[in-house]
Design an enzyme around this catalytic site. Structure first.
Site, PDB file in Angstrom:
ATOM      1  N   VAL A  14       0.834  -1.217   0.000  1.00 35.98           N
ATOM      2  CA  VAL A  14       0.000   0.000   0.000  1.00 35.98           C
ATOM      3  C   VAL A  14       0.867   1.264   0.000  1.00 35.98           C
ATOM      4  O   VAL A  14       0.562   2.244  -0.681  1.00 35.98           O
ATOM      5  CB  VAL A  14      -0.986  -0.010   1.199  1.00 35.98           C
ATOM      6  CG1 VAL A  14      -1.903   1.200   1.141  1.00 35.98           C
ATOM      7  CG2 VAL A  14      -1.814  -1.285   1.203  1.00 35.98           C
ATOM      8  N   VAL A  36       9.729   6.335   6.203  1.00 38.64           N
ATOM      9  CA  VAL A  36      10.482   5.499   7.146  1.00 38.64           C
ATOM     10  C   VAL A  36      10.137   4.035   6.890  1.00 38.64           C
ATOM     11  O   VAL A  36       8.959   3.664   6.830  1.00 38.64           O
ATOM     12  CB  VAL A  36      10.181   5.878   8.616  1.00 38.64           C
ATOM     13  CG1 VAL A  36      10.678   4.810   9.579  1.00 38.64           C
ATOM     14  CG2 VAL A  36      10.836   7.217   8.955  1.00 38.64           C
ATOM     15  N   GLU A 120     -10.107   5.405   6.137  1.00 37.07           N
ATOM     16  CA  GLU A 120     -10.969   4.817   5.094  1.00 37.07           C
ATOM     17  C   GLU A 120     -10.368   3.539   4.520  1.00 37.07           C
ATOM     18  O   GLU A 120     -11.071   2.573   4.223  1.00 37.07           O
ATOM     19  CB  GLU A 120     -11.177   5.845   3.972  1.00 37.07           C
ATOM     20  CG  GLU A 120     -12.210   5.460   2.957  1.00 37.07           C
ATOM     21  CD  GLU A 120     -13.604   5.352   3.560  1.00 37.07           C
ATOM     22  OE1 GLU A 120     -14.063   4.211   3.712  1.00 37.07           O
ATOM     23  OE2 GLU A 120     -14.220   6.378   3.870  1.00 37.07           O
ATOM     24  N   GLY A 125     -10.866  -1.660   1.522  1.00 42.75           N
ATOM     25  CA  GLY A 125      -9.973  -1.052   0.527  1.00 42.75           C
ATOM     26  C   GLY A 125     -10.499   0.218  -0.102  1.00 42.75           C
ATOM     27  O   GLY A 125     -10.634   1.245   0.559  1.00 42.75           O
ATOM     28  N   ILE A 127     -13.433   1.036  -1.191  1.00 46.06           N
ATOM     29  CA  ILE A 127     -14.854   1.414  -1.045  1.00 46.06           C
ATOM     30  C   ILE A 127     -14.993   2.513   0.016  1.00 46.06           C
ATOM     31  O   ILE A 127     -14.568   2.325   1.159  1.00 46.06           O
ATOM     32  CB  ILE A 127     -15.717   0.194  -0.626  1.00 46.06           C
ATOM     33  CG1 ILE A 127     -15.571  -0.950  -1.636  1.00 46.06           C
ATOM     34  CG2 ILE A 127     -17.171   0.600  -0.475  1.00 46.06           C
ATOM     35  CD1 ILE A 127     -16.330  -2.220  -1.241  1.00 46.06           C
ATOM     36  N   GLY A 177      -0.454  -9.401  -3.233  1.00 51.81           N
ATOM     37  CA  GLY A 177      -0.386  -8.403  -2.154  1.00 51.81           C
ATOM     38  C   GLY A 177      -1.708  -8.221  -1.432  1.00 51.81           C
ATOM     39  O   GLY A 177      -1.900  -7.248  -0.717  1.00 51.81           O
ATOM     40  N   GLU A 180      -2.588 -10.433   4.404  1.00 52.48           N
ATOM     41  CA  GLU A 180      -1.790  -9.830   5.481  1.00 52.48           C
ATOM     42  C   GLU A 180      -0.461 -10.567   5.561  1.00 52.48           C
ATOM     43  O   GLU A 180      -0.338 -11.703   5.083  1.00 52.48           O
ATOM     44  CB  GLU A 180      -2.524  -9.985   6.822  1.00 52.48           C
ATOM     45  CG  GLU A 180      -3.879  -9.312   6.884  1.00 52.48           C
ATOM     46  CD  GLU A 180      -3.798  -7.809   6.655  1.00 52.48           C
ATOM     47  OE1 GLU A 180      -3.097  -7.124   7.406  1.00 52.48           O
ATOM     48  OE2 GLU A 180      -4.422  -7.326   5.697  1.00 52.48           O
ATOM     49  N   ASP A 191      -9.345 -10.543  10.263  1.00 55.92           N
ATOM     50  CA  ASP A 191      -9.253  -9.286   9.513  1.00 55.92           C
ATOM     51  C   ASP A 191     -10.659  -8.731   9.259  1.00 55.92           C
ATOM     52  O   ASP A 191     -10.918  -7.540   9.479  1.00 55.92           O
ATOM     53  CB  ASP A 191      -8.506  -9.546   8.192  1.00 55.92           C
ATOM     54  CG  ASP A 191      -8.410  -8.314   7.332  1.00 55.92           C
ATOM     55  OD1 ASP A 191      -7.533  -7.470   7.602  1.00 55.92           O
ATOM     56  OD2 ASP A 191      -9.217  -8.172   6.393  1.00 55.92           O
ATOM     57  N   LYS A 195     -12.504  -5.254  10.832  1.00 52.61           N
ATOM     58  CA  LYS A 195     -13.177  -4.267   9.982  1.00 52.61           C
ATOM     59  C   LYS A 195     -14.641  -4.102  10.407  1.00 52.61           C
ATOM     60  O   LYS A 195     -15.169  -2.989  10.423  1.00 52.61           O
ATOM     61  CB  LYS A 195     -13.094  -4.706   8.518  1.00 52.61           C
ATOM     62  CG  LYS A 195     -11.666  -4.637   7.965  1.00 52.61           C
ATOM     63  CD  LYS A 195     -11.532  -5.386   6.652  1.00 52.61           C
ATOM     64  CE  LYS A 195     -10.144  -5.281   6.069  1.00 52.61           C
ATOM     65  NZ  LYS A 195      -9.904  -6.208   4.958  1.00 52.61           N
TER      66      LYS A 195
HETATM   67  N1  HSE Z   1      -5.664  -8.655   3.826  1.00 53.72           N
HETATM   68  C1  HSE Z   1      -6.700  -7.726   3.552  1.00 53.72           C
HETATM   69  C2  HSE Z   1      -7.720  -8.381   2.648  1.00 53.72           C
HETATM   70  C3  HSE Z   1      -6.128  -6.508   2.903  1.00 53.72           C
HETATM   71  O1  HSE Z   1      -7.420  -9.432   2.076  1.00 53.72           O
HETATM   72  O2  HSE Z   1      -8.830  -7.870   2.524  1.00 53.72           O
HETATM   73  C4  HSE Z   1      -7.095  -5.362   2.805  1.00 53.72           C
HETATM   74  O3  HSE Z   1      -7.508  -4.933   4.062  1.00 53.72           O
END
Ligand code: HSE
Length: 416
Positions: A14, A36, A120, A125, A127, A177, A180, A191, A195
């Site tokens: 990201v 950094v 956000e 992602g 949205i 990518g 996580e 995850d 959210k």
């Molecule tokens: N690992 C997360 C996913 C990345 O697959 O949705 C986005 O938050």
């Protein structure tokens, strides 16, 4: 606000996406001053912004007024976010784990220091769901949110459905990518649960920890379960749900059978979708890429640009009602296992279907959410649990359950 001076932590999927997005967009309101990163030895293509390995080079730089936190290590991310807020720098982060675990503390720190904490990119992602929950439904009351909030698991389920094996699909998600750095967070549903707690804060005004939310991953779903799903023309999706009923809020993350008349049925691969039900607006669907470099970076860019007009979340639904979080209701589940004895891990109140064969058995019926949440399903290696989407509008009382049992006792019971 005058020009934004950005300090970026992290240059992975990201972070590097943000650099690209900033370079390509017409947005001129911000200047990236420093980046950094942790790993000195990693090969990086030369860019126009200097890299540093010392967090204080951003945190103690008075010129930098916005810290963008996009690193993997959540303990370090927590430390950076706090330090930046205390130094009166605005923070933009995509770190759902840190936010979910420390939300009220970080909100308070931002408020005390008169700065913004925006995230956000942390949910779904690209949205723009947080901003919409904050702004659009100001005078409308939300009743439910159903979402595919994890791109990795949705990608894996789509690929497996198309004939790939699970490990290949996971590897592809990692290569893209989406996953996580610790993919267990994706696969086991955490995850999505992080959210969901953020959505709950903005949609319903409650602060929830993920250990209050039934969280079940996709790792146990096997060929037999998918055969059942295909036979019934369902698709299995990892769905995060929160809904109000009778002054109570219920929430869970689990694999669900979705059917073709549902909005989430056609959401494939790394796409996410959130179906919002509101009292006046009725049902609306938000759809877009939930993971990946540029889509996620686009949400970061949007947060950064909103700082030019001093944008802050107001958490308008907080203390909006006497809503309480609860797990006191019934849900309908599918429980599958190679050993029929494992199907009695939980008390069923009826049996819609009970299939027993030498190699695989499953049972479908009504169980209590209170009982479900007592079991850590991610640690039950011998069963797969999938929920049905068609929730009961109201709690079933015991009389209705008895009827259920009576009606279904003989109809679908089969031994093979
Ligand atoms: N690992 C997360 C996913 C990345 O697959 O949705 C986005 O938050």
């Amino acid at each position: 606000m005058s020009k934004l001076k950005l300090g970026l932590f992290g240059f992975g999927c990201v972070g590097s996406g943000l650099y690209e997005v900033l370079s390509q967009s017409k947005f001129t309101g911000a200047e990236l001053i420093k980046i950094v990163v942790k790993n000195k030895d990693k090969q990086r293509k030369p860019i126009l912004v200097p890299f540093s390995y010392n967090p204080n080079e951003i945190l103690e730089d008075d010129e930098i007024n916005v810290v963008i936190e996009l690193i993997n290590d959540s303990s370090e991310a927590y430390r950076i976010i706090k330090a930046a807020l205390i130094r009166k720098k605005h923070v933009v982060t995509a770190n759902k784990k840190v936010l979910s675990e420390h939300l009220d503390e970080l909100i308070q720190l931002a408020q005390q220091n008169g700065v913004s904490l925006l995230y956000e990119a942390a949910v779904a992602g690209s949205i723009p769901i947080i901003r919409n929950l904050e702004e659009y439904y100001n005078n409308d009351s939300l009743t439910s949110i159903d979402g595919i909030l994890n791109g990795t698991t949705n990608y894996i389920l789509s690929q497996v459905n198309d004939g790939k094996d699970y490990q290949t699909a996971l590897k592809l998600a990692q290569d893209e990518g989406f996953a996580e750095s610790n993919p267990t967070l994706d696969i086991h549903g955490f995850d999505a649960a992080y959210k969901l707690t953020l959505l709950i804060k903005h949609a319903f005004g409650l602060t929830i920890q993920i250990n209050q939310v039934l969280t079940v991953g996709i790792q146990k779903i096997n060929k037999e379960d998918l055969n059942y799903s295909n036979e019934k023309k369902y698709k299995v999706k990892l769905v995060a749900r929160a809904f109000k009923d009778n002054g109570k809020l219920f929430a869970f993350v689990a694999p669900h059978f979705t059917s073709s008349n549902q909005n989430l049925f056609n959401v494939e691969n790394e796409f996410n979708a959130i179906s919002v039900q509101a009292s006046f607006a009725d049902k609306q669907l938000f759809y877009g890429k939930g993971a990946g470099s540029l889509p996620t970076a686009s949400a970061v860019l949007s947060d950064v640009s909103s700082l030019l007009y001093d944008y802050k979340y107001e958490y308008k639904k907080t203390n909006d009602s006497n809503l309480v979080f609860s797990d006191d209701r019934f849900v309908k589940i599918y429980l599958g296992s190679e050993d029929v004895n494992n199907l009695s891990k939980i008390r069923f109140y009826n049996s819609d279907e009970f299939y027993v064969s030498k190699n695989y058995s499953f049972r479908i019926g009504i169980v209590r959410l209170t009982d479900l949440i007592k079991i850590d399903w991610n640690k039950q290696n011998d069963v797969s649990l999938i929920l049905f989407s068609d929730l009961f509008d109201e709690n079933l009382d015991s009389k209705q359950l008895t009827n259920f049992e009576f009606l279904n006792r003989n109809s679908n019971y089969s031994i093979h």
